[in-house]
Motif scaffolding. Structure first.
Motif, short mmCIF file in Angstrom:
data_model
loop_
_atom_site.label_atom_id
_atom_site.label_comp_id
_atom_site.label_asym_id
_atom_site.label_seq_id
_atom_site.Cartn_x
_atom_site.Cartn_y
_atom_site.Cartn_z
N ASN A 1 97.14 77.75 70.72
CA ASN A 1 98.26 76.83 70.50
C ASN A 1 99.66 77.43 70.53
N VAL A 2 99.78 78.69 70.91
CA VAL A 2 101.13 79.27 70.98
C VAL A 2 101.84 78.85 72.27
N GLY A 3 101.05 78.35 73.26
CA GLY A 3 101.66 77.87 74.50
C GLY A 3 101.27 78.66 75.74
N LYS A 4 100.09 79.29 75.73
CA LYS A 4 99.67 80.11 76.88
C LYS A 4 99.47 79.25 78.13
N SER A 5 98.74 78.14 77.96
CA SER A 5 98.49 77.27 79.11
C SER A 5 99.79 76.68 79.62
N THR B 1 90.62 75.44 72.62
CA THR B 1 89.96 74.71 73.70
C THR B 1 90.22 75.28 75.10
N THR B 2 91.13 76.23 75.18
CA THR B 2 91.28 76.87 76.49
C THR B 2 90.22 77.95 76.57
N ARG B 3 88.99 77.53 76.73
CA ARG B 3 87.90 78.49 76.59
C ARG B 3 87.66 79.30 77.85
P1 GDP Z 1 97.54 77.57 74.21
O1 GDP Z 1 96.43 77.16 73.31
O2 GDP Z 1 98.14 78.87 73.77
O3 GDP Z 1 97.17 77.59 75.65
O4 GDP Z 1 98.73 76.51 73.99
P2 GDP Z 1 99.11 75.23 74.88
O5 GDP Z 1 99.81 75.65 76.10
O6 GDP Z 1 97.92 74.38 75.01
O7 GDP Z 1 100.20 74.58 73.96
C1 GDP Z 1 99.91 74.07 72.66
C2 GDP Z 1 100.90 73.01 72.29
O8 GDP Z 1 102.23 73.58 72.20
C3 GDP Z 1 101.02 71.88 73.32
O9 GDP Z 1 101.19 70.68 72.61
C4 GDP Z 1 102.27 72.22 74.09
O10 GDP Z 1 102.90 71.09 74.62
C5 GDP Z 1 103.12 72.86 73.01
N1 GDP Z 1 104.11 73.77 73.57
C6 GDP Z 1 103.89 74.81 74.43
N2 GDP Z 1 105.05 75.44 74.72
C7 GDP Z 1 106.03 74.80 74.03
C8 GDP Z 1 107.45 74.99 73.91
O11 GDP Z 1 108.06 75.87 74.51
N3 GDP Z 1 108.09 74.13 73.10
C9 GDP Z 1 107.46 73.13 72.41
N4 GDP Z 1 108.19 72.34 71.65
N5 GDP Z 1 106.14 72.94 72.50
C10 GDP Z 1 105.42 73.75 73.30
#
Ligand code: GDP
Length: 456
Positions: free
Chosen positions: A233-237, A257-259
């Motif tokens: 959830n940090v925003g990798k995808s 869930t980004t498995r």
């Molecule tokens: P991952 O689990 O690291 O791959 O994270 P995701 O890319 O799925 O992002 C998790 C959540 O954070 C999603 O709801 C995205 O829309 C949100 N998100 C990702 N990058 C940003 C950002 O730069 N700003 C904000 N506000 N939300 C973000």
């Protein structure tokens, strides 16, 4: 020229397309096609002039039925890709038309070509050397224009010429030693030793300069391996998507869930960057996720560069520290993502190297990230002229050759008999020959070509 059976394969890719090309190579190429090709002008294909297109139909000789309407050209050896007689049939595209024509070619006497067999024949027939043959596959597989340019240079023989030059200089040194050993006088042996040492030193410098570009060369050819890591959830995808500017990876709100590891290529100023978006590294009991985490760790080990993503809108957690520990002193860039949200991160607690603030959501800082990625691996503007060694196999042969030259030089400098140095110099000469294929065993040559695609 060696004689081989006549082979045939489809040289174009097997999708729906206007035209497909079937390539036939070998002594019987013309005779085989003459059995199944009826020309509009009524002449036999056996009389066809080389380098002209001939119009007509491929038929089933058993029934006389038309199989396809085609254009056929004849390339007379040795002025052909394989240096043998080559016939190319341009037929209609699409799997059915193409395979029906190919089938008639087989029935008329050709056998299916193995992967890379056309290029292998060009090599075995002495038209190109091994490094040029390898460049052919690199051209096909190029991921960026820069990679393609470098492969073209190699296919035109730039590396081959360098290697040939080094080998002939080594032979000179060997001949020089031989003369001295044949007329042994103490003085001569001493001056020869000095000269041999100097010549080897100069050649070694040259090989080192070739090798100095090998890291960049490897990246141009194979791509830079970049792993994006961080807790869920940090925003990798989202970052991956921002980099790709299209939504190929699944973006999700649910942690963990980004498995699957998703791999994509990105073109950063000519460098093909292979991006690996991984499941977050964390201790987990979930079996499915565990597999993802183990694979992530493997990917991180393979990565040339790690992009570590932190969520700036949340305080740091144990998981973040675990990942930092796992990264250790690997080459990495840390991203403070979600800069569009309120800052809740206490950064001073972190022993971070390179840090860039970004927002994967609105694209802030992504340009800066791309620039930093390039700068980390390439200094200044990228000039393909300086990058000659792109292939791992070539690099290894150069390194082994260099080692042998060093051994020889050490022996000479230590005043050990020149005979012994000569053994090392011949070994080096052999290693250089592996690059061009002059001294490579048949098994290894076969292995290299087996990685090619069929029809090339
Ligand atoms: P991952 O689990 O690291 O791959 O994270 P995701 O890319 O799925 O992002 C998790 C959540 O954070 C999603 O709801 C995205 O829309 C949100 N998100 C990702 N990058 C940003 C950002 O730069 N700003 C904000 N506000 N939300 C973000």
């Amino acid at each position: 020229m060696r004689e081989f059976e006549t082979i045939a394969a489809i040289s174009t890719s097997l999708g729906e397309s206007g035209v497909s090309i079937i390539k036939i190579s070998g002594e019987e190429a013309k005779a085989i096609v003459a059995r199944i090709f009826v020309q509009k002008n009524g002449r036999s294909f056996l009389e066809a002039k080389p380098w002209y297109m001939n119009y007509g139909h491929i038929i089933n000789p058993a029934t006389g039925e038309h199989v396809d309407e085609v254009l056929v050209s004849y390339f007379q050896g040795p002025k052909s890709f394989t240096a043998e007689d080559v016939v190319e049939i341009n037929c209609h595209g699409g799997r059915v038309a193409t395979e029906s024509v190919l089938n008639q070619v087989f029935l008329a006497g050709a056998r299916p070509a193995e992967p890379g067999e056309f290029t292998k024949r060009a090599f075995l027939n002495g038209r190109i050397d091994l490094s040029q043959a390898e460049a052919v596959i690199d051209i096909i597989q190029s991921k960026t224009e820069l990679a393609m340019k470098s492969a073209m240079e190699q296919s035109e023989g730039r590396l081959s010429r360098e290697i040939a030059d080094i080998r002939s200089r080594l032979l000179h040194v060997l001949a020089y030693i031989e003369v001295t050993v044949d007329f042994p006088e103490e003085d001569l042996e001493f001056t020869t030793g000095q000269e041999v040492s100097e010549k080897l030193g100069a050649l070694m410098d040259h090989v080192k300069s070739l090798l100095s570009s090998a890291e960049e060369g490897k990246i141009i050819r194979e791509g830079l391996n970049l792993a994006i890591i961080g807790k869920p959830n940090v925003g990798k995808s989202s970052l991956l998507n921002a980099l790709l500017m299209e939504n190929r990876a699944i973006v999700t709100d649910i942690p963990g869930t980004t498995r699957d590891i998703i791999e994509e290529y990105l073109n950063i100023e000519g460098i093909p960057v292979k991006i690996t978006d991984t499941a977050g590294i964390r201790e987990t009991q979930d079996v499915v996720e565990k597999i993802g985490v183990d694979r992530s760790k493997g990917k991180i080990q393979e990565a040339d560069l790690i992009v570590f993503v932190l969520d700036r809108s949340r305080p740091l957690e144990k998981e973040d520290y675990d990942i930092i520990e796992y990264i250790g002193n690997r080459k990495s860039i840390t991203l403070l993502n979600k800069t569009d949200l309120e800052d809740k991160l206490e950064l001073e607690k972190l022993p971070l190297g390179e840090v860039i603030a970004v927002s994967a959501l609105n694209g802030y800082g992504i340009g800066e990230l791309k620039k930093r990625i390039k700068d980390l691996f390439f200094h200044g503007s990228l000039e393909i002229r300086d990058v000659l060694v792109t292939n791992r196999r070539h690099k290894e042969a150069l390194m082994r050759a260099l080692e042998k030259m060093q051994d020889a030089k050490n022996a000479v400098d230590a005043g050990i008999s020149l005979d012994l140095a000569a053994i090392d110099i011949s070994a080096a000469w052999n290693y250089f020959g592996e690059i061009t294929g002059d001294t490579l065993s048949e098994d290894l040559v076969d292995k290299i070509f087996s990685d090619f695609c069929i029809g090339k």
